[in-house]
Design a protein around this motif. Sequence first.
Motif, short mmCIF file in Angstrom:
data_model
loop_
_atom_site.label_atom_id
_atom_site.label_comp_id
_atom_site.label_asym_id
_atom_site.label_seq_id
_atom_site.Cartn_x
_atom_site.Cartn_y
_atom_site.Cartn_z
N ASP A 1 0.74 -1.21 0.07
CA ASP A 1 -0.10 -0.18 0.06
C ASP A 1 0.73 1.24 -0.12
O ASP A 1 0.21 2.45 0.08
N LYS A 2 2.10 1.12 -0.05
CA LYS A 2 2.96 2.29 -0.04
C LYS A 2 2.86 3.19 1.11
O LYS A 2 3.04 4.41 0.87
N LYS A 3 2.74 2.73 2.20
CA LYS A 3 2.51 3.46 3.47
C LYS A 3 3.29 2.63 4.41
O LYS A 3 3.18 1.27 4.77
N LEU A 4 3.55 3.27 5.61
CA LEU A 4 3.93 2.86 6.68
C LEU A 4 2.94 3.07 7.99
O LEU A 4 2.86 4.28 8.29
N VAL A 5 2.45 2.26 8.60
CA VAL A 5 1.29 2.52 9.52
C VAL A 5 1.55 2.06 11.08
O VAL A 5 2.72 1.39 11.18
N LYS A 6 0.76 2.31 11.98
CA LYS A 6 1.09 2.32 13.41
C LYS A 6 1.43 0.60 13.68
O LYS A 6 2.38 0.47 14.37
N LYS A 7 0.63 -0.23 13.30
CA LYS A 7 0.62 -1.57 13.57
C LYS A 7 2.11 -2.03 13.00
O LYS A 7 2.81 -2.85 13.88
N GLU A 8 2.60 -1.51 11.84
CA GLU A 8 3.87 -1.83 11.49
C GLU A 8 5.11 -1.46 12.13
O GLU A 8 6.03 -1.99 12.37
N GLY A 9 4.79 -0.17 12.68
CA GLY A 9 5.83 0.45 13.55
C GLY A 9 6.04 -0.18 14.71
O GLY A 9 6.99 -0.20 15.39
N ILE A 10 4.80 -0.75 15.53
CA ILE A 10 4.67 -1.31 16.80
C ILE A 10 5.72 -2.73 16.57
O ILE A 10 6.58 -2.99 17.24
N LEU A 11 5.59 -3.47 15.37
CA LEU A 11 6.15 -4.74 15.11
C LEU A 11 7.62 -4.43 15.04
O LEU A 11 8.40 -5.14 15.51
N MET A 12 8.21 -3.22 14.26
CA MET A 12 9.51 -2.89 14.00
C MET A 12 10.01 -2.76 15.62
O MET A 12 11.29 -3.09 15.54
N LEU A 13 9.32 -1.90 16.53
CA LEU A 13 9.96 -1.80 17.66
C LEU A 13 10.18 -2.99 18.73
O LEU A 13 11.10 -3.21 19.49
N VAL A 14 9.15 -4.09 18.48
CA VAL A 14 9.39 -5.01 19.16
C VAL A 14 10.32 -6.14 18.60
O VAL A 14 11.15 -6.92 19.36
N MET A 15 10.52 -5.99 17.15
CA MET A 15 11.74 -6.78 16.76
C MET A 15 12.94 -6.16 17.24
O MET A 15 13.94 -6.91 17.28
N TYR A 16 13.08 -4.89 17.31
CA TYR A 16 14.33 -4.30 17.92
C TYR A 16 14.59 -4.54 19.38
O TYR A 16 15.76 -5.11 19.85
N ALA A 17 13.40 -4.91 20.22
CA ALA A 17 13.68 -5.05 21.63
C ALA A 17 14.17 -6.59 21.79
O ALA A 17 14.92 -6.84 22.50
N GLY A 18 13.62 -7.26 20.91
CA GLY A 18 14.25 -8.67 20.94
C GLY A 18 15.51 -9.11 20.37
O GLY A 18 16.36 -9.51 21.20
N TYR A 19 16.25 -7.93 19.63
CA TYR A 19 17.37 -7.76 19.39
C TYR A 19 18.22 -7.46 20.49
O TYR A 19 19.36 -7.92 20.46
N PHE A 20 17.80 -6.23 20.99
CA PHE A 20 18.59 -5.56 22.08
C PHE A 20 18.75 -6.85 23.38
O PHE A 20 19.69 -6.83 23.91
N VAL A 21 17.68 -7.57 23.43
CA VAL A 21 17.73 -8.61 24.80
C VAL A 21 18.69 -9.72 24.55
O VAL A 21 19.53 -9.97 25.12
N TYR A 22 18.99 -9.87 23.13
CA TYR A 22 20.17 -10.82 22.53
C TYR A 22 21.52 -10.08 22.62
O TYR A 22 22.56 -11.15 23.17
N LEU A 23 21.44 -8.94 22.34
CA LEU A 23 22.91 -8.44 22.63
C LEU A 23 23.24 -8.30 24.37
O LEU A 23 24.37 -8.38 24.61
N VAL A 24 22.22 -7.95 25.22
CA VAL A 24 22.54 -7.96 26.36
C VAL A 24 22.80 -9.32 27.06
O VAL A 24 23.73 -9.73 27.94
N ILE A 25 22.18 -10.46 26.78
CA ILE A 25 22.17 -11.79 27.45
C ILE A 25 23.29 -12.59 26.77
O ILE A 25 23.82 -13.52 27.48
N ARG A 26 23.82 -12.21 25.44
CA ARG A 26 24.79 -13.09 24.76
C ARG A 26 26.18 -13.08 25.63
O ARG A 26 26.76 -12.08 25.85
#
Length: 310
Positions: free
Chosen positions: A285-310
Amino acid sequence: MESIWQVIVLIFGFLLLMKGADYFVEGASGIADHFGMPSLIIGLTIVAFGTSAPEAAISISAAGKGSDGIAIGNVLGSNILNILVILGITACITTLKVEESTVKYEIPFVVFITVILVVLGSGHEKLGKVSGVLLWILFVGFFCYLFWIAKTKKEESMNSKKRPLWLLIVMTVAGMGAVVWGSNLAVDSATYLAKLVGISDRIIGLTIVAFGTSLPELVTSVTAARKGEADIAIGNIVGSNIFNILFVLGTSSLITTIPYSREFMVDGIMAIASAVLLWVCVGNDKKLVKKEGILMLVMYAGYFVYLVIR
Protein backbone atom coordinates in the motif's frame (compact mmCIF):
# COMPACT_ATOMS: atom_id res chain seq x y z
CA MET A 1 37.63 10.62 38.75
CA GLU A 2 38.89 9.90 35.24
CA SER A 3 35.83 7.75 34.47
CA ILE A 4 33.46 10.56 35.56
CA TRP A 5 35.34 12.97 33.33
CA GLN A 6 35.07 10.56 30.38
CA VAL A 7 31.29 10.29 30.89
CA ILE A 8 31.07 14.11 30.81
CA VAL A 9 33.19 14.18 27.63
CA LEU A 10 30.98 11.49 26.05
CA ILE A 11 27.81 13.46 26.79
CA PHE A 12 29.38 16.68 25.54
CA GLY A 13 30.54 14.90 22.38
CA PHE A 14 27.02 13.63 21.67
CA LEU A 15 25.57 17.11 22.29
CA LEU A 16 28.02 18.53 19.76
CA LEU A 17 27.08 15.77 17.32
CA MET A 18 23.36 16.42 17.65
CA LYS A 19 23.54 20.21 17.53
CA GLY A 20 26.13 20.18 14.77
CA ALA A 21 24.05 17.79 12.68
CA ASP A 22 20.98 19.95 13.32
CA TYR A 23 22.69 23.07 11.96
CA PHE A 24 24.21 21.09 9.10
CA VAL A 25 20.84 19.66 8.05
CA GLU A 26 19.07 23.00 8.32
CA GLY A 27 21.76 24.84 6.39
CA ALA A 28 22.26 22.19 3.72
CA SER A 29 18.51 21.63 3.25
CA GLY A 30 18.07 25.39 2.86
CA ILE A 31 20.77 25.49 0.17
CA ALA A 32 19.18 22.57 -1.67
CA ASP A 33 15.73 24.10 -1.38
CA HIS A 34 17.13 27.44 -2.61
CA PHE A 35 17.90 25.73 -5.93
CA GLY A 36 14.53 23.94 -6.20
CA MET A 37 15.58 20.34 -5.49
CA PRO A 38 12.65 17.89 -4.90
CA SER A 39 11.95 17.01 -1.26
CA LEU A 40 12.65 13.31 -1.92
CA ILE A 41 16.11 14.19 -3.25
CA ILE A 42 16.72 16.52 -0.31
CA GLY A 43 15.86 13.66 2.05
CA LEU A 44 17.98 11.09 0.20
CA THR A 45 21.03 13.32 -0.14
CA ILE A 46 21.48 16.52 1.85
CA VAL A 47 19.47 15.55 4.93
CA ALA A 48 20.66 11.93 4.79
CA PHE A 49 24.29 12.99 4.53
CA GLY A 50 23.88 15.53 7.31
CA THR A 51 22.26 13.07 9.72
CA SER A 52 24.86 10.43 8.72
CA ALA A 53 27.72 12.82 9.41
CA PRO A 54 28.05 11.57 13.04
CA GLU A 55 28.30 7.94 11.85
CA ALA A 56 30.79 8.96 9.18
CA ALA A 57 32.99 10.95 11.53
CA ILE A 58 32.88 8.35 14.31
CA SER A 59 33.43 5.25 12.13
CA ILE A 60 36.22 6.81 10.07
CA SER A 61 37.86 8.16 13.23
CA ALA A 62 37.44 4.80 15.03
CA ALA A 63 38.90 2.88 12.08
CA GLY A 64 41.92 5.18 12.03
CA LYS A 65 42.42 4.61 15.76
CA GLY A 66 42.10 0.84 15.54
CA SER A 67 38.68 0.61 17.24
CA ASP A 68 37.38 -1.80 14.60
CA GLY A 69 34.39 -2.97 16.65
CA ILE A 70 33.09 0.59 16.92
CA ALA A 71 33.74 1.34 13.21
CA ILE A 72 31.60 -1.55 11.93
CA GLY A 73 29.29 -1.87 14.94
CA ASN A 74 28.34 1.80 14.67
CA VAL A 75 27.22 1.43 11.04
CA LEU A 76 25.35 -1.87 11.48
CA GLY A 77 23.83 -0.70 14.76
CA SER A 78 22.78 2.65 13.30
CA ASN A 79 21.20 1.04 10.23
CA ILE A 80 19.20 -1.37 12.40
CA LEU A 81 18.17 1.47 14.72
CA ASN A 82 17.26 3.74 11.80
CA ILE A 83 14.69 1.31 10.43
CA LEU A 84 13.34 -0.53 13.47
CA VAL A 85 13.42 2.23 16.09
CA ILE A 86 13.30 5.53 14.22
CA LEU A 87 10.82 4.53 11.51
CA GLY A 88 9.01 2.43 14.12
CA ILE A 89 8.53 5.44 16.42
CA THR A 90 7.71 7.74 13.50
CA ALA A 91 5.07 5.32 12.15
CA CYS A 92 3.49 5.11 15.62
CA ILE A 93 3.12 8.90 15.61
CA THR A 94 1.78 9.31 12.09
CA THR A 95 1.16 7.26 8.93
CA LEU A 96 4.06 7.60 6.49
CA LYS A 97 3.26 7.59 2.79
CA VAL A 98 6.10 6.29 0.64
CA GLU A 99 7.01 7.34 -2.91
CA GLU A 100 6.68 4.62 -5.57
CA SER A 101 10.32 5.08 -6.61
CA THR A 102 11.41 4.51 -3.00
CA VAL A 103 9.53 1.19 -2.89
CA LYS A 104 10.75 0.09 -6.32
CA TYR A 105 14.37 1.25 -6.26
CA GLU A 106 15.80 2.82 -3.09
CA ILE A 107 14.65 0.32 -0.42
CA PRO A 108 15.62 -2.72 -2.58
CA PHE A 109 19.00 -1.03 -3.08
CA VAL A 110 19.42 -0.84 0.72
CA VAL A 111 18.70 -4.59 0.93
CA PHE A 112 21.19 -5.27 -1.89
CA ILE A 113 24.10 -3.26 -0.46
CA THR A 114 23.53 -4.66 3.05
CA VAL A 115 23.82 -8.18 1.62
CA ILE A 116 26.97 -7.09 -0.27
CA LEU A 117 28.48 -5.73 2.98
CA VAL A 118 27.76 -8.94 4.92
CA VAL A 119 29.16 -11.12 2.10
CA LEU A 120 32.31 -9.00 1.79
CA GLY A 121 32.90 -8.88 5.54
CA SER A 122 32.06 -12.49 6.33
CA GLY A 123 33.81 -13.93 3.28
CA HIS A 124 37.18 -12.30 3.99
CA GLU A 125 36.71 -11.47 7.70
CA LYS A 126 37.86 -7.95 6.85
CA LEU A 127 37.03 -4.90 4.76
CA GLY A 128 40.09 -3.84 2.78
CA LYS A 129 40.85 -1.58 -0.16
CA VAL A 130 39.11 -3.87 -2.68
CA SER A 131 35.93 -3.74 -0.59
CA GLY A 132 36.31 0.03 -0.25
CA VAL A 133 36.61 0.50 -4.02
CA LEU A 134 33.55 -1.69 -4.68
CA LEU A 135 31.46 0.19 -2.11
CA TRP A 136 32.55 3.52 -3.59
CA ILE A 137 31.64 2.37 -7.13
CA LEU A 138 28.14 1.57 -5.85
CA PHE A 139 28.08 4.94 -4.07
CA VAL A 140 28.91 6.81 -7.28
CA GLY A 141 26.29 4.75 -9.13
CA PHE A 142 23.68 5.74 -6.54
CA PHE A 143 24.54 9.40 -7.03
CA CYS A 144 24.18 9.04 -10.80
CA TYR A 145 20.70 7.62 -10.18
CA LEU A 146 19.83 10.57 -7.93
CA PHE A 147 21.15 13.01 -10.52
CA TRP A 148 18.87 11.41 -13.10
CA ILE A 149 15.86 11.76 -10.74
CA ALA A 150 16.73 15.39 -10.01
CA LYS A 151 16.83 16.19 -13.73
CA THR A 152 13.42 14.65 -14.36
CA LYS A 153 11.71 16.11 -11.29
CA LYS A 154 11.89 19.78 -10.26
CA GLU A 155 9.99 21.57 -7.51
CA GLU A 156 9.38 25.12 -6.51
CA SER A 157 11.09 26.30 -3.36
CA MET A 158 9.10 25.09 -0.34
CA ASN A 159 10.94 26.97 2.40
CA SER A 160 8.73 29.74 3.72
CA LYS A 161 11.41 30.97 6.16
CA LYS A 162 13.97 32.30 3.70
CA ARG A 163 17.50 32.78 4.96
CA PRO A 164 20.36 34.43 3.06
CA LEU A 165 22.49 31.95 1.12
CA TRP A 166 25.66 33.08 2.95
CA LEU A 167 24.04 32.28 6.33
CA LEU A 168 23.01 28.81 5.12
CA ILE A 169 26.60 28.15 4.03
CA VAL A 170 27.95 29.28 7.42
CA MET A 171 25.44 27.03 9.23
CA THR A 172 26.46 24.08 7.06
CA VAL A 173 30.21 24.53 7.58
CA ALA A 174 29.90 25.25 11.32
CA GLY A 175 27.57 22.28 11.79
CA MET A 176 30.00 19.92 10.07
CA GLY A 177 32.85 21.25 12.23
CA ALA A 178 30.87 20.52 15.40
CA VAL A 179 30.07 17.02 14.13
CA VAL A 180 33.73 16.18 13.48
CA TRP A 181 34.86 17.53 16.86
CA GLY A 182 32.04 15.81 18.72
CA SER A 183 32.79 12.50 16.99
CA ASN A 184 36.42 12.52 18.09
CA LEU A 185 35.39 13.18 21.70
CA ALA A 186 32.72 10.47 21.59
CA VAL A 187 35.01 7.80 20.10
CA ASP A 188 37.80 8.42 22.61
CA SER A 189 35.54 8.45 25.68
CA ALA A 190 33.37 5.51 24.52
CA THR A 191 36.45 3.39 23.85
CA TYR A 192 37.90 4.26 27.26
CA LEU A 193 34.66 3.43 29.10
CA ALA A 194 34.19 0.19 27.14
CA LYS A 195 37.61 -1.09 28.15
CA LEU A 196 37.15 0.12 31.72
CA VAL A 197 34.03 -1.98 32.37
CA GLY A 198 35.02 -4.88 30.12
CA ILE A 199 32.41 -4.29 27.40
CA SER A 200 33.57 -5.09 23.87
CA ASP A 201 33.92 -2.42 21.21
CA ARG A 202 31.31 -4.35 19.21
CA ILE A 203 28.56 -3.95 21.84
CA ILE A 204 29.45 -0.30 22.48
CA GLY A 205 29.33 0.41 18.74
CA LEU A 206 26.07 -1.49 18.21
CA THR A 207 24.23 0.19 21.09
CA ILE A 208 25.50 3.35 22.82
CA VAL A 209 27.42 4.89 19.92
CA ALA A 210 24.84 3.74 17.35
CA PHE A 211 21.99 5.29 19.35
CA GLY A 212 23.89 8.53 19.91
CA THR A 213 24.74 8.95 16.24
CA SER A 214 21.17 8.03 15.20
CA LEU A 215 19.59 10.80 17.30
CA PRO A 216 19.80 13.32 14.41
CA GLU A 217 17.87 10.87 12.18
CA LEU A 218 15.26 10.42 14.91
CA VAL A 219 14.71 14.14 15.42
CA THR A 220 14.72 14.87 11.68
CA SER A 221 12.35 12.05 10.70
CA VAL A 222 9.82 12.66 13.48
CA THR A 223 9.82 16.42 12.82
CA ALA A 224 9.48 15.94 9.06
CA ALA A 225 6.66 13.42 9.47
CA ARG A 226 4.71 15.69 11.82
CA LYS A 227 5.03 18.51 9.30
CA GLY A 228 3.67 16.27 6.53
CA GLU A 229 7.05 15.88 4.80
CA ALA A 230 6.96 12.07 4.53
CA ASP A 231 9.41 12.16 1.61
CA ILE A 232 12.05 13.70 3.84
CA ALA A 233 11.25 11.38 6.77
CA ILE A 234 11.56 8.17 4.71
CA GLY A 235 14.27 9.54 2.41
CA ASN A 236 16.33 10.54 5.43
CA ILE A 237 16.41 6.98 6.80
CA VAL A 238 16.84 5.19 3.47
CA GLY A 239 19.50 7.67 2.36
CA SER A 240 21.30 7.49 5.72
CA ASN A 241 21.52 3.69 5.55
CA ILE A 242 22.94 3.91 2.03
CA PHE A 243 25.48 6.56 3.07
CA ASN A 244 26.46 4.56 6.16
CA ILE A 245 27.39 1.46 4.17
CA LEU A 246 28.74 2.88 0.93
CA PHE A 247 30.36 6.13 2.02
CA VAL A 248 31.23 5.53 5.68
CA LEU A 249 32.51 1.95 5.49
CA GLY A 250 33.74 2.45 1.92
CA THR A 251 35.89 5.39 3.01
CA SER A 252 36.97 3.72 6.27
CA SER A 253 38.16 0.58 4.49
CA LEU A 254 40.09 2.66 1.95
CA ILE A 255 41.93 4.36 4.83
CA THR A 256 42.75 1.16 6.71
CA THR A 257 41.88 -2.54 6.64
CA ILE A 258 39.00 -3.17 9.08
CA PRO A 259 38.74 -6.65 10.64
CA TYR A 260 35.20 -8.05 10.36
CA SER A 261 34.81 -10.55 13.18
CA ARG A 262 32.47 -13.54 13.02
CA GLU A 263 30.46 -11.96 15.84
CA PHE A 264 29.11 -9.42 13.34
CA MET A 265 27.35 -12.17 11.34
CA VAL A 266 24.19 -11.99 13.49
CA ASP A 267 24.22 -8.17 13.38
CA GLY A 268 24.64 -8.21 9.59
CA ILE A 269 21.73 -10.64 9.20
CA MET A 270 19.67 -8.41 11.50
CA ALA A 271 20.48 -5.40 9.30
CA ILE A 272 19.35 -7.34 6.22
CA ALA A 273 16.17 -8.52 7.97
CA SER A 274 15.35 -4.94 9.02
CA ALA A 275 15.64 -3.66 5.43
CA VAL A 276 13.58 -6.59 4.10
CA LEU A 277 10.90 -5.97 6.75
CA LEU A 278 10.64 -2.31 5.69
CA TRP A 279 10.37 -3.37 2.04
CA VAL A 280 7.59 -5.87 2.83
CA CYS A 281 5.68 -3.39 5.03
CA VAL A 282 5.55 -0.65 2.37
CA GLY A 283 5.41 -2.95 -0.66
CA ASN A 284 1.63 -3.28 -1.02
CA ASP A 285 0.00 0.00 0.00
CA LYS A 286 3.09 2.29 -0.15
CA LYS A 287 2.69 3.46 3.42
CA LEU A 288 3.95 2.66 6.90
CA VAL A 289 1.25 2.51 9.60
CA LYS A 290 1.13 2.24 13.39
CA LYS A 291 0.83 -1.56 13.67
CA GLU A 292 3.89 -1.98 11.43
CA GLY A 293 5.76 0.55 13.56
CA ILE A 294 4.94 -1.48 16.69
CA LEU A 295 6.17 -4.66 14.94
CA MET A 296 9.49 -2.92 14.19
CA LEU A 297 9.92 -1.78 17.80
CA VAL A 298 9.17 -5.30 19.11
CA MET A 299 11.70 -6.76 16.68
CA TYR A 300 14.37 -4.34 17.93
CA ALA A 301 13.53 -5.12 21.56
CA GLY A 302 14.19 -8.81 20.85
CA TYR A 303 17.52 -7.96 19.21
CA PHE A 304 18.53 -5.73 22.14
CA VAL A 305 17.78 -8.53 24.62
CA TYR A 306 19.99 -10.84 22.52
CA LEU A 307 22.87 -8.33 22.73
CA VAL A 308 22.50 -8.00 26.51
CA ILE A 309 22.27 -11.69 27.41
CA ARG A 310 24.76 -13.03 24.84
